[in-house]
Design a protein around this motif. Structure first.
Motif, PDB file in Angstrom:
ATOM      1  N   VAL A 148      -6.720  -4.147  -1.850  1.00  0.00           N
ATOM      2  CA  VAL A 148      -7.311  -4.450  -3.157  1.00  0.00           C
ATOM      3  C   VAL A 148      -7.531  -3.124  -3.880  1.00  0.00           C
ATOM      4  O   VAL A 148      -8.186  -2.221  -3.359  1.00  0.00           O
ATOM      5  CB  VAL A 148      -8.648  -5.207  -2.996  1.00  0.00           C
ATOM      6  CG1 VAL A 148      -9.329  -5.376  -4.359  1.00  0.00           C
ATOM      7  CG2 VAL A 148      -8.420  -6.559  -2.339  1.00  0.00           C
ATOM      8  N   THR A 180      -3.468  -2.412   5.912  1.00  0.00           N
ATOM      9  CA  THR A 180      -2.595  -3.573   5.642  1.00  0.00           C
ATOM     10  C   THR A 180      -1.221  -3.388   6.285  1.00  0.00           C
ATOM     11  O   THR A 180      -0.655  -4.338   6.827  1.00  0.00           O
ATOM     12  CB  THR A 180      -2.450  -3.809   4.122  1.00  0.00           C
ATOM     13  OG1 THR A 180      -2.136  -2.571   3.468  1.00  0.00           O
ATOM     14  CG2 THR A 180      -3.729  -4.382   3.536  1.00  0.00           C
ATOM     15  N   SER A 220       0.848  -1.199   0.000  1.00  0.00           N
ATOM     16  CA  SER A 220       0.000   0.000   0.000  1.00  0.00           C
ATOM     17  C   SER A 220       0.874   1.236   0.000  1.00  0.00           C
ATOM     18  O   SER A 220       1.921   1.248   0.658  1.00  0.00           O
ATOM     19  CB  SER A 220      -0.887   0.032   1.250  1.00  0.00           C
ATOM     20  OG  SER A 220      -1.578   1.271   1.309  1.00  0.00           O
TER      21      SER A 220
HETATM   22  C1  LIG Z   1      -7.110   3.258  -6.436  1.00  0.00           C
HETATM   23  C2  LIG Z   1      -8.005   2.508  -5.480  1.00  0.00           C
HETATM   24  C3  LIG Z   1      -8.720   1.426  -5.936  1.00  0.00           C
HETATM   25  C4  LIG Z   1      -9.537   0.692  -5.073  1.00  0.00           C
HETATM   26  N1  LIG Z   1     -10.221  -0.375  -5.566  1.00  0.00           N
HETATM   27  C5  LIG Z   1     -10.997  -1.112  -4.728  1.00  0.00           C
HETATM   28  C6  LIG Z   1     -11.709  -2.248  -5.214  1.00  0.00           C
HETATM   29  O1  LIG Z   1     -11.663  -2.595  -6.384  1.00  0.00           O
HETATM   30  N2  LIG Z   1     -12.459  -2.947  -4.334  1.00  0.00           N
HETATM   31  C7  LIG Z   1     -12.539  -2.621  -3.005  1.00  0.00           C
HETATM   32  O2  LIG Z   1     -13.234  -3.321  -2.258  1.00  0.00           O
HETATM   33  N3  LIG Z   1     -11.853  -1.550  -2.507  1.00  0.00           N
HETATM   34  C8  LIG Z   1     -11.086  -0.804  -3.339  1.00  0.00           C
HETATM   35  N4  LIG Z   1     -10.373   0.255  -2.841  1.00  0.00           N
HETATM   36  C9  LIG Z   1     -10.406   0.542  -1.381  1.00  0.00           C
HETATM   37  C10 LIG Z   1      -9.158  -0.017  -0.668  1.00  0.00           C
HETATM   38  O3  LIG Z   1      -8.989  -1.408  -0.933  1.00  0.00           O
HETATM   39  C11 LIG Z   1      -9.319   0.157   0.853  1.00  0.00           C
HETATM   40  O4  LIG Z   1      -9.417   1.546   1.143  1.00  0.00           O
HETATM   41  C12 LIG Z   1      -8.194  -0.491   1.650  1.00  0.00           C
HETATM   42  O5  LIG Z   1      -8.587  -0.581   2.983  1.00  0.00           O
HETATM   43  C13 LIG Z   1      -6.895   0.300   1.606  1.00  0.00           C
HETATM   44  O6  LIG Z   1      -5.900  -0.416   2.299  1.00  0.00           O
HETATM   45  P1  LIG Z   1      -4.714   0.329   3.107  1.00  0.00           P
HETATM   46  O7  LIG Z   1      -5.401   1.059   4.233  1.00  0.00           O
HETATM   47  O8  LIG Z   1      -3.830  -0.757   3.565  1.00  0.00           O
HETATM   48  O9  LIG Z   1      -4.067   1.280   2.137  1.00  0.00           O
HETATM   49  C14 LIG Z   1      -9.601   1.049  -3.701  1.00  0.00           C
HETATM   50  C15 LIG Z   1      -8.877   2.160  -3.241  1.00  0.00           C
HETATM   51  C16 LIG Z   1      -8.084   2.876  -4.117  1.00  0.00           C
HETATM   52  C17 LIG Z   1      -7.292   4.058  -3.590  1.00  0.00           C
END
Ligand SMILES: Cc1cc2nc3c(=O)[nH]c(=O)nc-3n(C[C@H](O)[C@H](O)[C@H](O)COP(=O)(O)O)c2cc1C
Length: 184
Positions: free
Chosen positions: A85, A16, A9
């Motif tokens: 994701v 994560t 991330s």
């Molecule tokens: C560019 C982008 C694409 C994302 N695509 C999805 C997705 O396809 N499906 C989903 O459930 N969440 C999606 N998310 C949400 C992230 O998976 C979610 O905010 C996650 O908790 C981020 O993890 P982190 O806090 O470790 O960065 C997306 C977020 C971003 C910024």
């Protein structure tokens, strides 16, 4: 034990990354060496498809910030792989790393890595748990091909629940670290 942790991330204090830290801090407290790699801060290219890792070289011939990471995974006992994701897959940063692990595969599709390694695969996603199961299934499939014994932590509904209790996932990561490294 040698432990390697890769976070995919861009958010260093995101879900994560915090869960991965729960694992690695327990390992460090137990006196184990941990190497941390935050992929977003590193310069590397994806696999070039040259296949020299199949015919000429035992390792990936690209020389960049992933070179020591790939080496350290080869010699580690335990690895942590963490990615949110993004658009139904891991982040681009993580996917480029995975493509470079093509260098772990022999021409007959068996693993070049020594058996007996363990890995924790962590994902977080905004949507509900019925979505994106395939991400965990697919990537753990690749890691199993390399010979890793796998545990998974899958956090869902992150967007729907801003007050989500991430601590229980951090505790789970710490418990897995304890069970794999033998002490708390
Ligand atoms: C560019 C982008 C694409 C994302 N695509 C999805 C997705 O396809 N499906 C989903 O459930 N969440 C999606 N998310 C949400 C992230 O998976 C979610 O905010 C996650 O908790 C981020 O993890 P982190 O806090 O470790 O960065 C997306 C977020 C971003 C910024």
């Amino acid at each position: 034990m040698n432990i390697v942790s890769l976070t995919g991330s861009p958010r260093e204090n995101g879900t994560t990354a915090r869960i991965a830290r729960g694992f690695t801090e327990t390992c460090r407290n137990n006196g184990h060496e941990v190497k941390l790699y935050h992929l977003n801060d590193m310069n590397y290219r994806g696999c070039q498809g040259c296949n020299r890792c199949k015919v000429k070289s035992p390792v990936c011939v690209l020389k960049d910030d992933l070179t020591p990471v790939l080496d350290n995974i080869k010699s580690c006992d335990i690895a942590v792989f963490a990615s949110p994701v993004y658009y139904g897959d891991t982040t681009g940063q993580f996917k480029c790393f995975i493509d470079r692990t093509w260098s772990f595969v022999k021409p007959n599709f068996t693993s070049k890595l020594t058996p007996g390694k363990k890995a924790l695969f962590i994902t977080a996603q905004g949507f509900g748990e019925e979505m994106h199961r395939d991400v965990t299934e697919r990537y753990t499939g690749f890691l199993k091909l390399y010979g890793f014994e796998i545990e998974t932590i899958r956090v869902t509904d992150c967007s729907a629940d801003p007050d989500m209790d991430v601590d229980r996932f951090i505790d789970k990561a710490s418990e897995i670290a304890f069970s794999w490294t033998g002490k708390n």
